[in-house]
Scaffold this motif. Structure first.
Motif, PDB file in Angstrom:
ATOM      1  N   ILE A  18      -9.018   0.180  -0.710  1.00 47.09           N
ATOM      2  CA  ILE A  18      -9.656  -1.093  -0.378  1.00 47.09           C
ATOM      3  C   ILE A  18      -9.772  -1.247   1.141  1.00 47.09           C
ATOM      4  CG2 ILE A  18      -9.486  -3.622  -0.548  1.00 47.09           C
ATOM      5  CD1 ILE A  18      -8.331  -3.364  -3.255  1.00 47.09           C
TER       6      ILE A  18
ATOM      7  N   ILE B 274      -9.714  -3.529   4.077  1.00 40.27           N
ATOM      8  CA  ILE B 274      -9.180  -4.885   4.284  1.00 40.27           C
ATOM      9  C   ILE B 274      -9.541  -5.436   5.666  1.00 40.27           C
ATOM     10  CG2 ILE B 274      -7.346  -4.659   2.578  1.00 40.27           C
ATOM     11  CD1 ILE B 274      -5.410  -4.214   4.972  1.00 40.27           C
TER      12      ILE B 274
ATOM     13  N   VAL C 145       0.066  -6.387   1.688  1.00 33.56           N
ATOM     14  CA  VAL C 145      -1.176  -7.134   1.888  1.00 33.56           C
ATOM     15  C   VAL C 145      -1.354  -8.114   0.737  1.00 33.56           C
ATOM     16  CG1 VAL C 145      -2.416  -5.396   3.241  1.00 33.56           C
ATOM     17  CG2 VAL C 145      -2.574  -5.330   0.770  1.00 33.56           C
TER      18      VAL C 145
ATOM     19  N   SER D 258     -14.183  -2.401  -4.388  1.00 36.20           N
ATOM     20  CA  SER D 258     -13.962  -0.958  -4.389  1.00 36.20           C
ATOM     21  C   SER D 258     -14.499  -0.390  -5.696  1.00 36.20           C
ATOM     22  CB  SER D 258     -12.478  -0.614  -4.231  1.00 36.20           C
ATOM     23  OG  SER D 258     -12.329   0.782  -4.025  1.00 36.20           O
TER      24      SER D 258
ATOM     25  N   PRO E 129       0.829  -1.212   0.000  1.00 31.55           N
ATOM     26  CA  PRO E 129       0.000   0.000   0.000  1.00 31.55           C
ATOM     27  C   PRO E 129       0.862   1.262   0.000  1.00 31.55           C
ATOM     28  CG  PRO E 129      -0.700  -1.536   1.715  1.00 31.55           C
ATOM     29  CD  PRO E 129       0.588  -2.056   1.173  1.00 31.55           C
TER      30      PRO E 129
ATOM     31  N   VAL F  75      -5.025   1.396   1.804  1.00 33.81           N
ATOM     32  CA  VAL F  75      -5.820   0.446   2.591  1.00 33.81           C
ATOM     33  C   VAL F  75      -6.333   1.082   3.870  1.00 33.81           C
ATOM     34  CG1 VAL F  75      -4.732  -1.655   1.696  1.00 33.81           C
ATOM     35  CG2 VAL F  75      -3.805  -0.572   3.761  1.00 33.81           C
TER      36      VAL F  75
ATOM     37  N   ILE G 115      -1.542   3.810   4.329  1.00 33.43           N
ATOM     38  CA  ILE G 115      -2.272   2.977   5.292  1.00 33.43           C
ATOM     39  C   ILE G 115      -3.026   3.940   6.202  1.00 33.43           C
ATOM     40  CG2 ILE G 115      -2.032   1.321   7.193  1.00 33.43           C
ATOM     41  CD1 ILE G 115       0.668   0.458   5.805  1.00 33.43           C
TER      42      ILE G 115
ATOM     43  N   ALA H 239      -1.053  -5.198   6.934  1.00 35.67           N
ATOM     44  CA  ALA H 239      -0.482  -4.013   6.294  1.00 35.67           C
ATOM     45  C   ALA H 239       0.473  -3.293   7.246  1.00 35.67           C
ATOM     46  CB  ALA H 239      -1.597  -3.071   5.844  1.00 35.67           C
TER      47      ALA H 239
END
Lengths: 172, 416
Positions: free
Chosen positions: B135, B137, B150, B222, B28, B118, B31, B144
């Motif tokens: 996304i 998660i 991820v 998404s 990612p 994420v 985060i 992450a």
């Protein structure tokens, strides 16, 4: 090792797009106490559910099971009552990622609703990726179970999975 | 074989070509999370259990305090204190008092075209309006945070090709729920919803964010959109770096392609008890309503308040009807004040509040047994906004404004 999945069908949610918050009731999704969550679990569906359910039992679901905003308390309660897996036609992706990260087996089996009745005994063959109905003798093919899901279930959740597979010594 | 937008973004992220169905570890770019019991506090505990003292690459992180804002008890403030301490100890950017994170992350330039973000919360899909892949998660956030990677199976894509432009009184909310009605709540299950076409260019960014925000109610992983000059302007006006063009290859493979003519979309209402239940407004006209809420990460942007004010200007909310207008961020709050909209809403009888997630979840503006609300919030499951014996209908800001005048569900097209 992957757990043995063999249990009775404790409940069938045939409705598509089922919102799992309804399992404990939306007014109870902020409860943290497991005993309280158990006591309210499935009340709106079968008021004596908690007396009937046994360790190893299964929940069956329809299409897109886990739709909406799936909060965790419903499955904290069901797991505490002994539910060992959900077998559904399909799962909402957020619910799938969340619960499999908790190490809980979610198995997609497109034909499941056509071949089960409440209290049938089902077994999952992890290798062959098949569900066998011991009452009717019917064997159903599951969708391929992702390796990541198997790993998460085997390790009992994301933390042990990360320890075993993804974290090097230098990181600690 | 060409690539869809998500395949292009994830291929770029990985440094090698991937297509739908490929599983890999992706890194990612950002985060993000908000503080809520059992989330950031839990990540801290999980890091400790894994023996990790600090997050690495702290510049990848941005945390928000947008729930329980402002705190109404010492306990809520203690939760925020814990988040502030964790962020400080780890050198993580923490933003509070600026509004809902899914919006502010864009205003601050953390959501860039072609980037992968994420969050635990799936409404991060909102950033798709800027060509950014967000996304939710869920409980694998620790994956992450602990590893900065991820694992994902690259999702397939459902393409929504928009044509035409919206008719008077019709909004992006109506468009989204019309799509749910057309293809079903599982119509994009486990897929990315990719919006494009000439019709997309007719929608401004506020409308695009509304469309992207609700991917999960189509069963989607998404949403993402092609970028254009409007996205470019969003970055330029705020002096933000990182604008890039985002679009699929012409020969990309889609799970399905849906054509929607915006001109044909009509006002719709999502009726209780689930976002799966969309009906034409004409089916529920006259339903008594006690409360209205314009806000949330799905709506509550300048466009929504412009729409509400265009109907309420010079009119009054009926006595006994509670209309909460809650801008999604302080940037929006300042903008609608500058435009004179805040004063118009207040004059009409609305209560204009500070940005917060709390109205959407019934911590503020809660409903009692037997009441009915019209809301632009994300979700209408019973109990979401207070009593489980209250009814929540979701609809557009136009519909809420029109209904607030009469205290019952009213077709906003009466005002055009």
């Amino acid at each position: 090792m992957l757990p043995v999945i063999k249990g009775r069908v404790a409940w069938i949610f045939p409705e598509p797009n089922f919102d799992i918050d309804l399992i404990v009731g939306v007014s109870n999704i902020k409860i943290k106490d497991v005993e309280v969550l158990k006591s309210v679990c499935m009340k709106d569906y079968d008021s004596s559910f908690i007396n009937k359910v046994q360790p190893g039992d299964l929940i069956i679901g329809g299409e897109n099971f886990g739709y909406g905003h799936p909060h965790y308390p419903a499955f904290i309660a069901l797991r505490a009552l002994g539910i060992s897996a959900v077998i559904a036609e399909s799962f909402a992706p957020g619910f799938y990622r969340g619960e499999t990260s908790n190490g809980f087996p979610l198995i997609e089996c497109p034909d499941i609703l056509n071949y089960v009745a409440r209290w049938d005994v089902l077994t999952l063959d992890w290798e062959q990726e098949r569900i066998n109905n011991e009452n009717s003798g019917v064997s159903l093919r599951c969708l391929p179970i992702p390796q990541k899901t198997k790993d998460l279930v085997k390790h009992g959740g994301i933390l042990n999975y990360l320890r075993a597979n993804r974290l090097s010594e230098s990181k600690s | 074989m060409g690539k869809t937008i998500v395949e292009k973004i994830l291929s770029k992220n990985l440094g090698r070509s991937v297509s739908a169905g490929d599983e890999a570890l992706f890194s990612p770019d950002i985060i993000t999370a908000y503080d809520y019991p059992g989330y950031i506090d839990k990540y801290e505990e999980q890091l400790r259990e894994l023996g990790i003292k600090r997050v690495t690459n702290r510049e990848k992180y941005i945390f928000f305090i947008d729930h329980f804002v402002p705190a109404s008890s010492a306990k809520e403030q203690e939760l925020h204190q814990g988040t502030r301490r964790f962020a400080r100890e780890n050198g993580i950017k923490l933003v509070e008092g600026k509004g809902i994170g899914h919006q502010v992350i864009m205003e601050m330039g953390y959501a860039r075209p072609n980037h992968f973000i994420v969050h635990f919360d799936g409404h991060i899909s909102t950033v798709g309006a800027l060509g950014s892949l967000g996304i939710g998660i869920r409980n694998s956030m620790i994956e992450a945070i602990a590893t900065e990677q991820v694992s994902l199976v690259v999702p397939g894509t459902v393409r929504i090709e928009l044509e035409g432009s919206l008719s008077p009184g019709v909004t992006a909310r109506d468009v989204f729920h019309t799509i749910v009605r057309q293809i079903g709540p599982a119509g994009a299950r486990a897929c990315i919803i990719e919006y494009g076409g000439k019709g997309l260019k007719s929608l401004d960014l506020d409308e695009r964010m509304t469309l992207c925000n609700q991917a999960m109610f189509l069963g989607g992983v998404s949403s993402i959109m092609e970028t254009d000059e409007r996205v470019y302007s969003f970055f330029k006006e705020r002096r933000l770096d990182g604008y890039e063009e985002v679009g699929p290859d012409p020969d990309a493979h889609y799970e399905k392609i849906i054509h929607l003519n915006l001109t044909e979309v009509e006002p719709v209402i999502v009726v209780p008890p689930s976002p799966a239940n969309t009906v034409s407004i004409t089916d529920v006209l006259g339903t008594p309503i006690h409360s209205g809420y314009i806000g949330s990460c799905a709506s509550g942007r300048v466009k929504d308040f412009e729409q509400a004010a265009s109907i309420l200007r010079g009119r009054k909310v009926i006595d006994g009807f509670r209309l909460n207008a809650v801008p999604t961020s302080t940037e929006i709050q300042a903008k609608i004040s500058e435009m004179g909209i805040t004063a118009q809403l207040i004059e009409a009888g609305a209560l204009v509040s500070f940005p917060s997630c709390d109205f959407c979840v019934g911590r503020l503006g809660a409903l009692a047994d037997g009441e009915s609300a019209l809301s632009t919030g994300t979700l209408n499951i019973p109990g979401r906004m207070g009593s489980t014996k209250a009814n929540i209908y979701t609809a557009s800001a136009y519909t809420i404004a029109a209904s607030a005048i009469y205290g019952k569900i009213t077709d906003p097209r009466e005002f055009f």
